[in-house]
Write an enzyme that holds these catalytic residues in place. Structure first.
Site, short mmCIF file in Angstrom:
data_model
loop_
_atom_site.label_atom_id
_atom_site.label_comp_id
_atom_site.label_asym_id
_atom_site.label_seq_id
_atom_site.Cartn_x
_atom_site.Cartn_y
_atom_site.Cartn_z
N CYS A 66 -3.32 6.85 -4.97
CA CYS A 66 -2.92 5.37 -4.75
C CYS A 66 -1.81 5.23 -5.26
O CYS A 66 -1.31 5.24 -6.31
CB CYS A 66 -3.90 4.43 -5.73
SG CYS A 66 -3.98 2.89 -5.30
N CYS A 86 0.89 -1.21 -0.07
CA CYS A 86 0.01 -0.01 -0.01
C CYS A 86 1.04 1.21 -0.17
O CYS A 86 1.86 1.36 1.26
CB CYS A 86 -0.82 -0.04 1.19
SG CYS A 86 -1.84 1.51 1.35
#
Ligand code: PYC
Length: 311
Positions: A237, A88
């Site tokens: 992201c 992530c």
């Protein structure tokens, strides 16, 4: 009663909750093995930390672990409202800001173990963090999937630490279109699964990323990213930007070291670039995170929702 010390931050609007203490013991093996132990034996702990009433659907949890390799600063396992993430990007930036807030790291280069490999985390003196991600690549170009009454949708399948399907936006990337964007990308995701379209390692394509022109002419592109639990990424992201960089590089649209400014649906920005080594593409993604809470979650024995509200 369980007490869990957490530090919350947001990276370009996307929340990360780092667990400092109070987590179950997952042993001392590699992060990928610890993740499987987490999933098999302690999944309700994941739900307690990120789901309501203590968390929210957008919350990404980050379990801080002792690394296997002593040259690494830490290990981390990321999870969300429905499961676990290989990597992530916004979460590593949040972890960097959290470790700086705790005075556990100083500006400079750090190495972090994740379930998909070691990543670099550079803390800058400005407080910004650059993630040097795992090698990223496009697995398939211009894949067409038939999506119910939407018709054919064509996009690329790429790995940036998670699997992504990257395609054009169906409408303006504005928060007022959130419902339409969530519905569209959810349908695309379902159609990929129903048609057996997967990542090159057989992994599920669980992130859908759509692109349009940026609002700010200083940026290169604007995106909307659907995450596995049907929430959207408020940040651009990190793993999705990595997947995009790999596609741009393959298409000859981005040179090694050239900076790509990726804008999110809420207009926050990550700066990305590609480094090539031994024929592999290593994305770097730079952003900022801010600590928003330093608190103790309490799960009382008699609370019917001590393990979160689960579907
Ligand atoms: O920043 O890589 C990322 C990410 C994945 C899911 C939510 N954020």
């Amino acid at each position: 009663m369980r007490r869990i010390h957490v530090i919350d931050s947001h990276t370009g609007g996307e929340p990360t909750r780092v667990i400092i203490s109070g987590a179950p013991d997952l042993g001392d093996s590699a992060m990928a093995t610890r993740l499987e132990c987490f999933r098999a034996h302690h999944d309700r702990f994941r739900s307690a930390v990120v789901n309501e009433p203590r968390g929210s659907n957008a919350m990404v949890g980050a379990l801080l672990c002792k690394p296997v390799d002593p040259t690494c600063t830490a290990g981390v396992i990321f999870f969300n409202n429905v499961g676990y993430l290989g990597m992530c990007g916004h979460g590593i930036i949040g972890l960097g800001a959290t470790l700086a807030y705790l005075n556990r790291i100083v500006p400079g280069q750090h190495r972090i173990e994740t379930p998909v490999g070691v990543v670099g985390m550079e803390l800058h003196s400005t407080g910004e963090v650059t993630v040097s991600n795992v090698p990223s690549y496009r697995a398939s170009k211009a894949v067409t999937v038939h999506v119910g009454n939407l018709g054919p949708v064509t996009g690329d399948v790429a790995w940036g630490g998670n699997w992504f399907f990257l395609t054009d936006a169906p409408c303006e990337l504005e928060l007022k279109n959130l419902e339409e964007l969530t519905d569209y990308t959810s349908r695309v995701r379902r159609a990929l699964t129903e048609n057996g379209i997967k990542g090159s390692d057989g992994g599920e394509i669980d992130h859908i990323e759509v692109f349009s022109t940026p609002k700010d002419p200083a940026n290169d592109s604007r995106n909307f990213v659907l995450c596995p639990g049907k929430e959207y990424d408020r940040s651009p992201c990190g793993t999705g930007t990595s997947a995009k960089l790999a596609c741009l590089f393959d298409d000859g649209k981005l040179a090694e070291g050239e900076v790509w400014r990726q804008e999110s649906i809420i207009s926050t920005v990550f700066e990305g670039s590609i480094r090539v080594q031994d024929g592999k593409l290593y994305p770097r993604v730079k952003g900022s995170a801010f600590v928003s809470a330093d608190s103790v979650l309490v799960c009382q024995e008699n609370d019917p929702f001590r393990w979160g509200i689960r579907g």
